[in-house]
Scaffold this motif. Sequence first.
Motif, PDB file in Angstrom:
ATOM      1  N   HIS A   1      -8.381  -4.920 -23.396  1.00 37.96           N
ATOM      2  CA  HIS A   1      -7.592  -3.688 -23.440  1.00 37.96           C
ATOM      3  C   HIS A   1      -7.581  -2.938 -22.103  1.00 37.96           C
ATOM      4  CE1 HIS A   1      -7.860  -4.452 -27.751  1.00 37.96           C
ATOM      5  NE2 HIS A   1      -6.823  -3.659 -27.870  1.00 37.96           N
ATOM      6  N   LEU A   2      -8.352  -3.381 -21.130  1.00 39.19           N
ATOM      7  CA  LEU A   2      -8.411  -2.682 -19.848  1.00 39.19           C
ATOM      8  C   LEU A   2      -7.056  -2.545 -19.140  1.00 39.19           C
ATOM      9  CD1 LEU A   2     -11.829  -3.746 -18.273  1.00 39.19           C
ATOM     10  CD2 LEU A   2     -11.120  -1.463 -19.051  1.00 39.19           C
ATOM     11  N   PRO A   3      -6.147  -3.511 -19.256  1.00 39.96           N
ATOM     12  CA  PRO A   3      -4.852  -3.340 -18.586  1.00 39.96           C
ATOM     13  C   PRO A   3      -4.009  -2.180 -19.145  1.00 39.96           C
ATOM     14  CG  PRO A   3      -5.210  -5.645 -19.150  1.00 39.96           C
ATOM     15  CD  PRO A   3      -6.283  -4.856 -19.828  1.00 39.96           C
ATOM     16  N   PHE A   4      -4.393  -1.667 -20.301  1.00 38.63           N
ATOM     17  CA  PHE A   4      -3.627  -0.599 -20.947  1.00 38.63           C
ATOM     18  C   PHE A   4      -4.362   0.727 -20.792  1.00 38.63           C
ATOM     19  CE2 PHE A   4      -3.199  -4.611 -23.206  1.00 38.63           C
ATOM     20  CZ  PHE A   4      -1.853  -4.855 -23.000  1.00 38.63           C
ATOM     21  N   ALA A   5      -3.639   1.758 -20.416  1.00 37.45           N
ATOM     22  CA  ALA A   5      -4.237   3.086 -20.265  1.00 37.45           C
ATOM     23  C   ALA A   5      -4.496   3.670 -21.651  1.00 37.45           C
ATOM     24  CB  ALA A   5      -3.311   3.995 -19.463  1.00 37.45           C
ATOM     25  N   ILE A   6      -5.764   3.696 -22.038  1.00 36.14           N
ATOM     26  CA  ILE A   6      -6.145   4.211 -23.353  1.00 36.14           C
ATOM     27  C   ILE A   6      -7.034   5.426 -23.151  1.00 36.14           C
ATOM     28  CG2 ILE A   6      -7.333   3.707 -25.515  1.00 36.14           C
ATOM     29  CD1 ILE A   6      -6.688   0.709 -24.954  1.00 36.14           C
ATOM     30  N   ASP A   7      -6.556   6.562 -23.632  1.00 35.57           N
ATOM     31  CA  ASP A   7      -7.355   7.774 -23.572  1.00 35.57           C
ATOM     32  C   ASP A   7      -7.579   8.278 -24.993  1.00 35.57           C
ATOM     33  OD1 ASP A   7      -5.011   9.149 -24.331  1.00 35.57           O
ATOM     34  OD2 ASP A   7      -4.604   9.860 -22.314  1.00 35.57           O
ATOM     35  N   GLU A   8      -8.089   9.471 -25.115  1.00 28.15           N
ATOM     36  CA  GLU A   8      -8.395  10.018 -26.433  1.00 28.15           C
ATOM     37  C   GLU A   8      -7.140  10.128 -27.303  1.00 28.15           C
ATOM     38  OE1 GLU A   8      -9.422  11.372 -23.554  1.00 28.15           O
ATOM     39  OE2 GLU A   8     -11.610  11.233 -23.645  1.00 28.15           O
ATOM     40  N   LYS A   9      -6.003  10.381 -26.675  1.00 28.20           N
ATOM     41  CA  LYS A   9      -4.759  10.510 -27.429  1.00 28.20           C
ATOM     42  C   LYS A   9      -4.396   9.199 -28.130  1.00 28.20           C
ATOM     43  CE  LYS A   9      -1.298  12.613 -25.505  1.00 28.20           C
ATOM     44  NZ  LYS A   9      -0.137  12.925 -24.642  1.00 28.20           N
ATOM     45  N   GLN A  10      -4.428   8.095 -27.385  1.00 24.40           N
ATOM     46  CA  GLN A  10      -4.123   6.803 -27.991  1.00 24.40           C
ATOM     47  C   GLN A  10      -5.173   6.428 -29.037  1.00 24.40           C
ATOM     48  OE1 GLN A  10      -3.825   7.196 -24.617  1.00 24.40           O
ATOM     49  NE2 GLN A  10      -1.644   6.868 -24.320  1.00 24.40           N
ATOM     50  N   ARG A  11      -6.431   6.717 -28.742  1.00 23.81           N
ATOM     51  CA  ARG A  11      -7.487   6.443 -29.723  1.00 23.81           C
ATOM     52  C   ARG A  11      -7.214   7.187 -31.021  1.00 23.81           C
ATOM     53  NH1 ARG A  11     -12.606   9.674 -28.813  1.00 23.81           N
ATOM     54  NH2 ARG A  11     -11.045  11.225 -29.385  1.00 23.81           N
ATOM     55  N   ASP A  12      -6.933   8.480 -30.915  1.00 19.49           N
ATOM     56  CA  ASP A  12      -6.689   9.281 -32.110  1.00 19.49           C
ATOM     57  C   ASP A  12      -5.456   8.799 -32.867  1.00 19.49           C
ATOM     58  OD1 ASP A  12      -8.904  10.753 -31.377  1.00 19.49           O
ATOM     59  OD2 ASP A  12      -7.754  12.492 -30.675  1.00 19.49           O
ATOM     60  N   GLN A  13      -4.427   8.387 -32.143  1.00 20.90           N
ATOM     61  CA  GLN A  13      -3.213   7.891 -32.781  1.00 20.90           C
ATOM     62  C   GLN A  13      -3.470   6.560 -33.481  1.00 20.90           C
ATOM     63  OE1 GLN A  13      -0.031   8.047 -29.871  1.00 20.90           O
ATOM     64  NE2 GLN A  13      -0.239  10.263 -29.661  1.00 20.90           N
TER      65      GLN A  13
END
Length: 137
Positions: A80-92
Amino acid sequence: MTLTEKTPYEIIGGDKAIRELVVRFYELMDTLPEARALREIHPKDLSGSIDKLYKFLSGWLGGPDLYINEYGHPRLRARHLPFAIDEKQRDQWLLCMFKAMDELNVDSALQQHLRQAFTQTADHMINRQALNMTNSQ
């Protein structure tokens, strides 16, 4: 029935139930306005994503190791490192998965267990700081 008597794979309903859960998860991700940021980091055609999550969850829940047999060790964070994952994506992601489990009436004890496990895993996938956050020094 406790989680020690059967695998989560068996409790959830096996192959068919996992496939239904994954399909519903991606339908929600594809249609909920509040999941837009998550949807944007996925390909236009979700069929590959559906297939991979289905295969991963099969083994992760104690069923056949479909993902490992085809792709090797999941190495979730690295993949998943190639994808920008922050708290917003986690919560979604969690919103869509929890809603899918609710809609499909996943066993309450199993759902509680899975909510904790999914949350821990989703926390581990975060690899970017949200744009609206500032660094405190």
